[in-house]
Design a protein around this motif. Sequence first.
Motif, PDB file in Angstrom:
ATOM      1  N   PHE A   7       6.599  19.142  11.787  1.00  0.00           N
ATOM      2  CA  PHE A   7       7.035  17.991  12.562  1.00  0.00           C
ATOM      3  C   PHE A   7       8.310  17.491  11.913  1.00  0.00           C
ATOM      4  CE2 PHE A   7       7.119  13.451  13.665  1.00  0.00           C
ATOM      5  CZ  PHE A   7       7.081  13.566  15.038  1.00  0.00           C
ATOM      6  N   LEU A   8       9.326  17.253  12.729  1.00  0.00           N
ATOM      7  CA  LEU A   8      10.666  16.938  12.239  1.00  0.00           C
ATOM      8  C   LEU A   8      11.041  15.509  12.616  1.00  0.00           C
ATOM      9  CD1 LEU A   8      13.379  17.920  11.050  1.00  0.00           C
ATOM     10  CD2 LEU A   8      13.906  18.834  13.307  1.00  0.00           C
ATOM     11  N   VAL A   9      11.560  14.769  11.641  1.00  0.00           N
ATOM     12  CA  VAL A   9      12.051  13.413  11.885  1.00  0.00           C
ATOM     13  C   VAL A   9      13.545  13.417  11.560  1.00  0.00           C
ATOM     14  CG1 VAL A   9      11.799  10.963  11.357  1.00  0.00           C
ATOM     15  CG2 VAL A   9       9.803  12.487  11.201  1.00  0.00           C
ATOM     16  N   GLU A  10      14.350  13.439  12.611  1.00  0.00           N
ATOM     17  CA  GLU A  10      15.813  13.528  12.481  1.00  0.00           C
ATOM     18  C   GLU A  10      16.436  12.863  13.695  1.00  0.00           C
ATOM     19  OE1 GLU A  10      19.352  13.700  11.695  1.00  0.00           O
ATOM     20  OE2 GLU A  10      18.276  14.855  10.168  1.00  0.00           O
ATOM     21  N   ASP A  11      17.396  11.961  13.459  1.00  0.00           N
ATOM     22  CA  ASP A  11      17.988  11.223  14.577  1.00  0.00           C
ATOM     23  C   ASP A  11      19.254  11.858  15.138  1.00  0.00           C
ATOM     24  OD1 ASP A  11      19.493  10.616  12.353  1.00  0.00           O
ATOM     25  OD2 ASP A  11      19.470   8.452  12.649  1.00  0.00           O
ATOM     26  N   SER A  12      19.809  12.828  14.472  1.00  0.00           N
ATOM     27  CA  SER A  12      20.997  13.510  14.985  1.00  0.00           C
ATOM     28  C   SER A  12      20.576  14.699  15.851  1.00  0.00           C
ATOM     29  CB  SER A  12      21.871  14.015  13.832  1.00  0.00           C
ATOM     30  OG  SER A  12      22.848  14.918  14.319  1.00  0.00           O
ATOM     31  N   PRO A  13      20.876  14.668  17.153  1.00  0.00           N
ATOM     32  CA  PRO A  13      20.480  15.784  18.018  1.00  0.00           C
ATOM     33  C   PRO A  13      21.065  17.126  17.570  1.00  0.00           C
ATOM     34  CG  PRO A  13      21.180  13.910  19.334  1.00  0.00           C
ATOM     35  CD  PRO A  13      21.513  13.584  17.903  1.00  0.00           C
ATOM     36  N   VAL A  14      22.283  17.133  17.075  1.00  0.00           N
ATOM     37  CA  VAL A  14      22.919  18.384  16.646  1.00  0.00           C
ATOM     38  C   VAL A  14      22.213  18.950  15.413  1.00  0.00           C
ATOM     39  CG1 VAL A  14      25.053  19.386  15.744  1.00  0.00           C
ATOM     40  CG2 VAL A  14      25.146  17.777  17.650  1.00  0.00           C
ATOM     41  N   ILE A  15      21.998  18.105  14.418  1.00  0.00           N
ATOM     42  CA  ILE A  15      21.310  18.560  13.201  1.00  0.00           C
ATOM     43  C   ILE A  15      19.890  18.994  13.535  1.00  0.00           C
ATOM     44  CG2 ILE A  15      20.411  17.835  10.951  1.00  0.00           C
ATOM     45  CD1 ILE A  15      22.923  16.053  10.705  1.00  0.00           C
ATOM     46  N   ARG A  16      19.207  18.209  14.361  1.00  0.00           N
ATOM     47  CA  ARG A  16      17.830  18.534  14.740  1.00  0.00           C
ATOM     48  C   ARG A  16      17.761  19.898  15.424  1.00  0.00           C
ATOM     49  NH1 ARG A  16      16.604  13.985  17.373  1.00  0.00           N
ATOM     50  NH2 ARG A  16      17.297  14.810  19.364  1.00  0.00           N
ATOM     51  N   ALA A  17      18.617  20.148  16.384  1.00  0.00           N
ATOM     52  CA  ALA A  17      18.603  21.430  17.109  1.00  0.00           C
ATOM     53  C   ALA A  17      18.907  22.594  16.169  1.00  0.00           C
ATOM     54  CB  ALA A  17      19.605  21.391  18.257  1.00  0.00           C
ATOM     55  N   LEU A  19      18.483  22.676  12.913  1.00  0.00           N
ATOM     56  CA  LEU A  19      17.390  22.822  11.963  1.00  0.00           C
ATOM     57  C   LEU A  19      16.190  23.524  12.592  1.00  0.00           C
ATOM     58  CD1 LEU A  19      16.504  22.270   9.087  1.00  0.00           C
ATOM     59  CD2 LEU A  19      15.791  19.993   9.808  1.00  0.00           C
ATOM     60  N   VAL A  20      15.848  23.138  13.817  1.00  0.00           N
ATOM     61  CA  VAL A  20      14.737  23.787  14.514  1.00  0.00           C
ATOM     62  C   VAL A  20      15.024  25.278  14.681  1.00  0.00           C
ATOM     63  CG1 VAL A  20      13.526  23.973  16.727  1.00  0.00           C
ATOM     64  CG2 VAL A  20      13.910  21.725  15.704  1.00  0.00           C
ATOM     65  N   ASP A  21      16.208  25.614  15.162  1.00  0.00           N
ATOM     66  CA  ASP A  21      16.570  27.024  15.368  1.00  0.00           C
ATOM     67  C   ASP A  21      16.512  27.804  14.059  1.00  0.00           C
ATOM     68  OD1 ASP A  21      16.966  26.545  18.059  1.00  0.00           O
ATOM     69  OD2 ASP A  21      19.163  26.458  17.912  1.00  0.00           O
ATOM     70  N   THR A  22      17.056  27.234  12.994  1.00  0.00           N
ATOM     71  CA  THR A  22      17.092  27.916  11.698  1.00  0.00           C
ATOM     72  C   THR A  22      15.693  28.100  11.131  1.00  0.00           C
ATOM     73  OG1 THR A  22      19.286  27.034  11.240  1.00  0.00           O
ATOM     74  CG2 THR A  22      18.020  27.826   9.354  1.00  0.00           C
ATOM     75  N   LEU A  23      14.889  27.053  11.159  1.00  0.00           N
ATOM     76  CA  LEU A  23      13.527  27.155  10.632  1.00  0.00           C
ATOM     77  C   LEU A  23      12.722  28.212  11.367  1.00  0.00           C
ATOM     78  CD1 LEU A  23      12.643  23.376  10.204  1.00  0.00           C
ATOM     79  CD2 LEU A  23      12.861  25.058   8.366  1.00  0.00           C
ATOM     80  N   LEU A  26      14.121  31.869  10.562  1.00  0.00           N
ATOM     81  CA  LEU A  26      14.045  32.413   9.208  1.00  0.00           C
ATOM     82  C   LEU A  26      12.660  32.351   8.564  1.00  0.00           C
ATOM     83  CD1 LEU A  26      17.364  30.979   7.738  1.00  0.00           C
ATOM     84  CD2 LEU A  26      16.940  33.266   8.674  1.00  0.00           C
ATOM     85  N   LEU A  27      11.803  31.471   9.038  1.00  0.00           N
ATOM     86  CA  LEU A  27      10.515  31.252   8.384  1.00  0.00           C
ATOM     87  C   LEU A  27       9.380  31.318   9.393  1.00  0.00           C
ATOM     88  CD1 LEU A  27      11.662  28.168   6.285  1.00  0.00           C
ATOM     89  CD2 LEU A  27      11.288  30.480   5.426  1.00  0.00           C
ATOM     90  N   PRO A  28       8.155  31.528   8.905  1.00  0.00           N
ATOM     91  CA  PRO A  28       7.012  31.496   9.819  1.00  0.00           C
ATOM     92  C   PRO A  28       6.624  30.043  10.115  1.00  0.00           C
ATOM     93  CG  PRO A  28       6.252  32.007   7.614  1.00  0.00           C
ATOM     94  CD  PRO A  28       7.758  31.931   7.553  1.00  0.00           C
ATOM     95  N   ILE A  29       7.517  29.345  10.826  1.00  0.00           N
ATOM     96  CA  ILE A  29       7.325  27.936  11.155  1.00  0.00           C
ATOM     97  C   ILE A  29       7.487  27.747  12.649  1.00  0.00           C
ATOM     98  CG2 ILE A  29       8.404  25.645  10.984  1.00  0.00           C
ATOM     99  CD1 ILE A  29       8.929  26.148   8.092  1.00  0.00           C
ATOM    100  N   SER A  30       6.603  26.931  13.204  1.00  0.00           N
ATOM    101  CA  SER A  30       6.712  26.502  14.587  1.00  0.00           C
ATOM    102  C   SER A  30       6.884  24.988  14.576  1.00  0.00           C
ATOM    103  CB  SER A  30       5.447  26.890  15.355  1.00  0.00           C
ATOM    104  OG  SER A  30       5.486  26.358  16.652  1.00  0.00           O
ATOM    105  N   VAL A  31       7.982  24.505  15.125  1.00  0.00           N
ATOM    106  CA  VAL A  31       8.204  23.064  15.189  1.00  0.00           C
ATOM    107  C   VAL A  31       7.386  22.529  16.364  1.00  0.00           C
ATOM    108  CG1 VAL A  31       9.898  21.225  15.469  1.00  0.00           C
ATOM    109  CG2 VAL A  31      10.475  23.245  14.110  1.00  0.00           C
ATOM    110  N   VAL A  32       6.375  21.726  16.038  1.00  0.00           N
ATOM    111  CA  VAL A  32       5.429  21.255  17.047  1.00  0.00           C
ATOM    112  C   VAL A  32       5.832  19.916  17.655  1.00  0.00           C
ATOM    113  CG1 VAL A  32       3.471  22.532  16.114  1.00  0.00           C
ATOM    114  CG2 VAL A  32       3.944  20.206  15.283  1.00  0.00           C
TER     115      VAL A  32
END
Length: 88
Positions: A7-17, A19-23, A26-32
């Motif tokens: 679960f991600l808490v980030e107010d910048s839409p660009v950084i959030r997008a 970060l979600v794509d990168t995570l 690269l990792l076995p992570i699903s942003v829920v």
Amino acid sequence: MPAHRAFLVEDSPVIRANLVDTLEELLPISVVGWADGEAAASAWLDAHPDEWDLLIVDIFLNQGSGLGVIKACQHRPPHRKLAVLSNY
């Protein structure tokens, strides 16, 4: 390997997008889910106490503070992890 649920808490839409794509690439992570402020993040965590494994929090938010989000989940089970980010 099963994906960890983040679960991600980030107010910048660009950084959030980015970060979600990168995570998820690269990792076995699903942003829920994600929130862009303290109140929304705390509400999601209260409503979904068993639906996340990793909480990624930006300290500086436009609405509230990441410190309040951290406080809201301070009694989480030890297997739930917390990461703090800031581009300050």
